[in-house]
Design an enzyme around this catalytic site. Structure first.
Site, mmCIF file in Angstrom:
data_model
loop_
_atom_site.group_PDB
_atom_site.id
_atom_site.type_symbol
_atom_site.label_atom_id
_atom_site.label_comp_id
_atom_site.label_asym_id
_atom_site.label_seq_id
_atom_site.Cartn_x
_atom_site.Cartn_y
_atom_site.Cartn_z
ATOM 1 N N THR A 25 28.987 19.328 21.271
ATOM 2 C CA THR A 25 28.333 18.024 21.084
ATOM 3 C C THR A 25 29.173 16.888 21.658
ATOM 4 O OG1 THR A 25 29.239 17.883 18.840
ATOM 5 C CG2 THR A 25 26.997 18.736 19.070
ATOM 6 N N HIS A 119 24.587 34.956 23.355
ATOM 7 C CA HIS A 119 23.195 34.557 23.578
ATOM 8 C C HIS A 119 22.880 34.334 25.057
ATOM 9 C CE1 HIS A 119 22.967 33.035 19.125
ATOM 10 N NE2 HIS A 119 22.961 34.356 19.239
ATOM 11 N N CYS A 130 11.379 43.098 37.026
ATOM 12 C CA CYS A 130 12.289 44.008 37.721
ATOM 13 C C CYS A 130 13.749 43.825 37.336
ATOM 14 C CB CYS A 130 12.138 43.852 39.230
ATOM 15 S SG CYS A 130 12.723 42.258 39.881
ATOM 16 N N SER A 194 26.377 26.818 12.497
ATOM 17 C CA SER A 194 25.748 26.781 11.179
ATOM 18 C C SER A 194 25.864 28.126 10.472
ATOM 19 C CB SER A 194 24.268 26.408 11.318
ATOM 20 O OG SER A 194 23.554 27.440 12.000
#
Length: 250
Positions: A25, A119, A130, A194
């Site tokens: 942030t 992620h 493909c 979190s």
């Protein structure tokens, strides 16, 4: 913290750091679940990040690509927290397990081999047909000139960022390596997360079961605070450099 170094920071040889949106942030990238987070302000935006919606709705894909055209992550620079982890990575055995897709740890100087992107990465785009990968800037260039829903140039399949969407399984090899790192760590730092998104958050439990000392650095309470030897609410950009200096002091 440097004036009175905590016991958990002494004599540590193996360190794992789980980072979430809160570490970026200060680089101008908004988080998702914080008081002013993207999904806090507009919960419906999560629809853009759901795999089934993305694959079945062309309008969702159009809105998704438009959102990433001018995403602040493209302009973001590593902040002092990223730099501190880069400095730390040159000392003890350190691995960064990140939920972030922005690539700022590597840009700050953490060797790519020491970063596990749980992620995925926004810097690559993958074909859902493909499996071909393309640098995302090349895909965004196509969007800028009018392709609302760019398709794979090889097979015509749907393109998506090489990131994990809601309803999509994490890469088994990546999360397996992350669990092994967590289990082997002596100190496990959870920074700016979190700790509500599984299975990444459960790496805290894996670390604690393996005997690691869990330290949570986050502005808001997390489900794993009760398992931590210390919970730190100070601004990440201020406190993480001090933590890393304490760990490097041996």
């Amino acid at each position: 913290m440097s004036e009175l170094r905590p016991d958990w920071a002494r004599g540590v040889r193996r360190i794992a750091v789980l980072t979430g949106a809160g570490i970026s942030t200060d680089s101008g990238i908004p988080d998702y679940r914080g008081p002013d987070g993207i999904w806090t302000r507009d919960p419906k935006l999560a629809n853009l990040f759901t795999l089934d919606n993305f694959l079945t709705d062309q309008e969702i894909r159009h809105r998704f690509w438009q959102r990433y055209l001018d995403h602040p992550a493209w302009r973001a620079q590593p902040n002092p927290a990223h730099q501190a982890l880069a400095d730390l990575s040159g000392g003890p055995a350190v691995r960064v397990l990140t939920q972030n897709i922005d690539g700022l740890h590597q840009r700050a100087g953490v060797p790519a081999r020491k970063v596990l992107e749980l992620h995925g990465s926004m810097h690559q785009t993958v074909c859902c047909g493909c499996g071909a990968t393309t640098p995302t800037p090349e895909v965004l260039d196509r969007v800028r000139v009018g392709e609302n829903d760019p398709s794979c140039v090889d097979c015509g399949g749907i393109l998506k960022l090489a990131v994990i969407l809601f309803g999509q399984q994490l890469d088994g090899e990546v999360i397996g390596k992350a669990r092994a790192v967590a289990a082997a760590s002596e100190v496990f730092l959870a920074v700016g997360s979190s700790l509500q998104v599984e299975p990444a958050a459960s790496l805290c439990a894996v670390a604690v079961r393996g005997g690691a000392k869990l330290v949570v650095v986050n502005a808001a309470p997390t489900p794993y605070d009760e398992h931590a030897v210390e919970v730190i609410r100070e601004p990440i950009g201020e406190v993480l450099p001090r933590i890393c200096r304490d760990l490097l002091a041996g």
